[in-house]
Scaffold this motif. Sequence first.
Motif, mmCIF file in Angstrom:
data_model
loop_
_atom_site.group_PDB
_atom_site.id
_atom_site.type_symbol
_atom_site.label_atom_id
_atom_site.label_comp_id
_atom_site.label_asym_id
_atom_site.label_seq_id
_atom_site.Cartn_x
_atom_site.Cartn_y
_atom_site.Cartn_z
ATOM 1 N N GLN A 83 -12.820 80.166 78.024
ATOM 2 C CA GLN A 83 -11.441 79.689 77.883
ATOM 3 C C GLN A 83 -10.794 79.497 79.245
ATOM 4 O O GLN A 83 -10.075 78.523 79.464
ATOM 5 C CB GLN A 83 -10.640 80.694 77.055
ATOM 6 N N TRP A 86 -12.061 76.331 80.718
ATOM 7 C CA TRP A 86 -11.419 75.192 80.047
ATOM 8 C C TRP A 86 -9.994 74.994 80.573
ATOM 9 O O TRP A 86 -9.560 73.879 80.840
ATOM 10 C CB TRP A 86 -11.425 75.427 78.542
ATOM 11 N N MET A 87 -9.258 76.097 80.747
ATOM 12 C CA MET A 87 -7.877 75.982 81.235
ATOM 13 C C MET A 87 -7.842 75.511 82.684
ATOM 14 O O MET A 87 -6.878 74.886 83.113
ATOM 15 C CB MET A 87 -7.177 77.336 81.138
ATOM 16 N N LYS A 93 -9.365 65.790 79.960
ATOM 17 C CA LYS A 93 -10.630 66.512 79.857
ATOM 18 C C LYS A 93 -11.091 66.517 78.410
ATOM 19 O O LYS A 93 -10.286 66.380 77.493
ATOM 20 C CB LYS A 93 -10.458 67.941 80.361
ATOM 21 N N TRP A 94 -12.391 66.676 78.254
ATOM 22 C CA TRP A 94 -12.989 66.648 76.917
ATOM 23 C C TRP A 94 -14.027 67.751 76.830
ATOM 24 O O TRP A 94 -14.465 68.290 77.853
ATOM 25 C CB TRP A 94 -13.627 65.283 76.648
ATOM 26 N N CYS A 95 -14.431 68.056 75.611
ATOM 27 C CA CYS A 95 -15.373 69.161 75.413
ATOM 28 C C CYS A 95 -16.429 68.750 74.394
ATOM 29 O O CYS A 95 -16.100 68.231 73.327
ATOM 30 C CB CYS A 95 -14.629 70.396 74.929
ATOM 31 N N ASP A 118 -15.154 76.257 68.435
ATOM 32 C CA ASP A 118 -13.945 75.556 68.014
ATOM 33 C C ASP A 118 -12.972 76.477 67.303
ATOM 34 O O ASP A 118 -11.870 76.068 66.968
ATOM 35 C CB ASP A 118 -14.299 74.345 67.146
ATOM 36 N N ARG A 119 -13.358 77.723 67.047
ATOM 37 C CA ARG A 119 -12.385 78.674 66.530
ATOM 38 C C ARG A 119 -11.349 79.027 67.587
ATOM 39 O O ARG A 119 -10.258 79.476 67.255
ATOM 40 C CB ARG A 119 -13.082 79.972 66.101
ATOM 41 N N PHE A 120 -11.718 78.879 68.853
ATOM 42 C CA PHE A 120 -10.841 79.390 69.908
ATOM 43 C C PHE A 120 -10.478 78.360 70.964
ATOM 44 O O PHE A 120 -9.726 78.664 71.872
ATOM 45 C CB PHE A 120 -11.491 80.605 70.583
ATOM 46 N N MET A 121 -11.025 77.173 70.898
ATOM 47 C CA MET A 121 -10.654 76.126 71.852
ATOM 48 C C MET A 121 -10.967 74.766 71.263
ATOM 49 O O MET A 121 -11.729 74.664 70.309
ATOM 50 C CB MET A 121 -11.407 76.320 73.174
ATOM 51 N N PRO A 122 -10.339 73.710 71.787
ATOM 52 C CA PRO A 122 -10.573 72.387 71.219
ATOM 53 C C PRO A 122 -11.964 71.854 71.543
ATOM 54 O O PRO A 122 -12.505 72.129 72.619
ATOM 55 C CB PRO A 122 -9.509 71.508 71.876
ATOM 56 N N ASP A 124 -14.265 68.119 71.152
ATOM 57 C CA ASP A 124 -14.206 66.702 70.806
ATOM 58 C C ASP A 124 -15.435 66.242 70.058
ATOM 59 O O ASP A 124 -15.359 65.423 69.156
ATOM 60 C CB ASP A 124 -14.057 65.860 72.075
ATOM 61 N N ILE A 159 -2.404 63.963 73.942
ATOM 62 C CA ILE A 159 -2.713 65.383 74.101
ATOM 63 C C ILE A 159 -1.484 66.240 73.837
ATOM 64 O O ILE A 159 -1.590 67.366 73.355
ATOM 65 C CB ILE A 159 -3.260 65.617 75.520
ATOM 66 N N PRO B 158 -7.656 84.723 71.148
ATOM 67 C CA PRO B 158 -6.594 83.753 70.864
ATOM 68 C C PRO B 158 -7.156 82.341 70.801
ATOM 69 O O PRO B 158 -8.136 82.033 71.479
ATOM 70 C CB PRO B 158 -5.651 83.907 72.062
ATOM 71 N N PHE B 159 -6.545 81.501 69.976
ATOM 72 C CA PHE B 159 -6.930 80.089 69.958
ATOM 73 C C PHE B 159 -6.101 79.344 71.001
ATOM 74 O O PHE B 159 -4.899 79.523 71.091
ATOM 75 C CB PHE B 159 -6.687 79.479 68.578
ATOM 76 N N ILE B 160 -6.773 78.527 71.804
ATOM 77 C CA ILE B 160 -6.064 77.738 72.799
ATOM 78 C C ILE B 160 -5.991 76.317 72.307
ATOM 79 O O ILE B 160 -6.995 75.617 72.321
ATOM 80 C CB ILE B 160 -6.788 77.797 74.156
ATOM 81 N N ARG B 162 -5.038 72.246 72.247
ATOM 82 C CA ARG B 162 -5.153 71.257 73.306
ATOM 83 C C ARG B 162 -3.855 71.107 74.107
ATOM 84 O O ARG B 162 -3.869 70.933 75.318
ATOM 85 C CB ARG B 162 -5.481 69.918 72.661
#
Lengths: 180, 165
Positions: A83, A86-87, A93-95, A118-122, A124, A159, B158-160, B162
């Motif tokens: 995470q 990603w931040m 940006k894409w995943c 995908d439970r915790f971050m986006p 694509d 976004i 935690p869910f982040i 977009r």
Amino acid sequence: MAVSLPDNVLVTKLDELASWCRKNSLWPMPFATACCGIELMATGASRHDLARFGAEVFRFSPRQSDLLIVAGRVATKMMPVLQRIWMQMLEPKWCISMGACASTGGVFDTYCVIQGIDRFMPVDMYVPGCPPRPEQLIQSIIDLQEKIQREGTLSGREIDQPERQVLPRALRITKPERGT
Amino acid sequence: MIETPVIDGMKALFPGLAVSEFRGQVRLVAPPDQVHDVLESLKERFGFDFLADVTCVDYLDRPDAPDRFGLVYVLANTKANWRLVVRTHVGGAEPTVPSAVDLWEGANWLEREVWDLFGVRFEGHPDLRRLVLPDAFESHPLRKDYPLRGRGERHNHPFIPRSQS
Ligand code: SF4
């Protein structure tokens, strides 16, 4: 009223131009935590040659990349790290979630493996397989390029919508040709 | 193959030792309050200069086991090329054995790993923190009564979205 333009002038939208630039110079950040990483390396190497799609510049700094490829299972202890990476990546940006493990936890239905990032971050693009062949990863990058071209904007409006759900897109599974 | 003088010498020093052998591998089974002395004599008198591994087995619901946790110390004498396994059994609500870090520095992380995954305390360990699991983890997941899928720890992030990243 007819406007005559010289032959070397094209008219397009600025958004489309930006998306066209972005999609053809994706810089991947490899987050390879397990066996899928080997196929990721093969994808970048000469036989499959990701450079044909403008995505060969693997960057090991999240600040310099715009495509996160999560290849492999993610442990509970690794999720905060993922995470944070990603931040740290800058928009746009894409995943890509590569392989059964990153997408669903795969066969590792245990206490310490995240059951799908995908439970915790986006995410694509999801690439099925254990491991996916390099062709499948390349297909997901082509699909991602299509997605970027379709919905990318210069200002990143797409976004800034909190309620926007990132839904998985069905992948076209192409049959690998024999004997190549 | 380990020499019999070692076994005989250890038996003379510690009458409470049990010895067993399986396919040429010799095990000494010591009571938990003697295990540190046994390890120390093996190091000082018989030249076991290398602690190859410290690990643990959970004998939950095994009626033939003397106690719940079976600790395993794998020692090596690098000069004579001997290997020897020392075992001890502990149980209770807070299973505790003396630490071997004062004998072999390498026991430090091995004992932290056993503490992390089995919850066996090592008395006298200089820095008994978790080794592999996150510090906030509350269970000891290699215990047999811990559920395979955990107690929800893997969903505890935690869910982040977009728009926030
Ligand atoms: S999906 Fe298969 S190949 Fe990929 S990390 Fe998981 S187990 Fe390994």
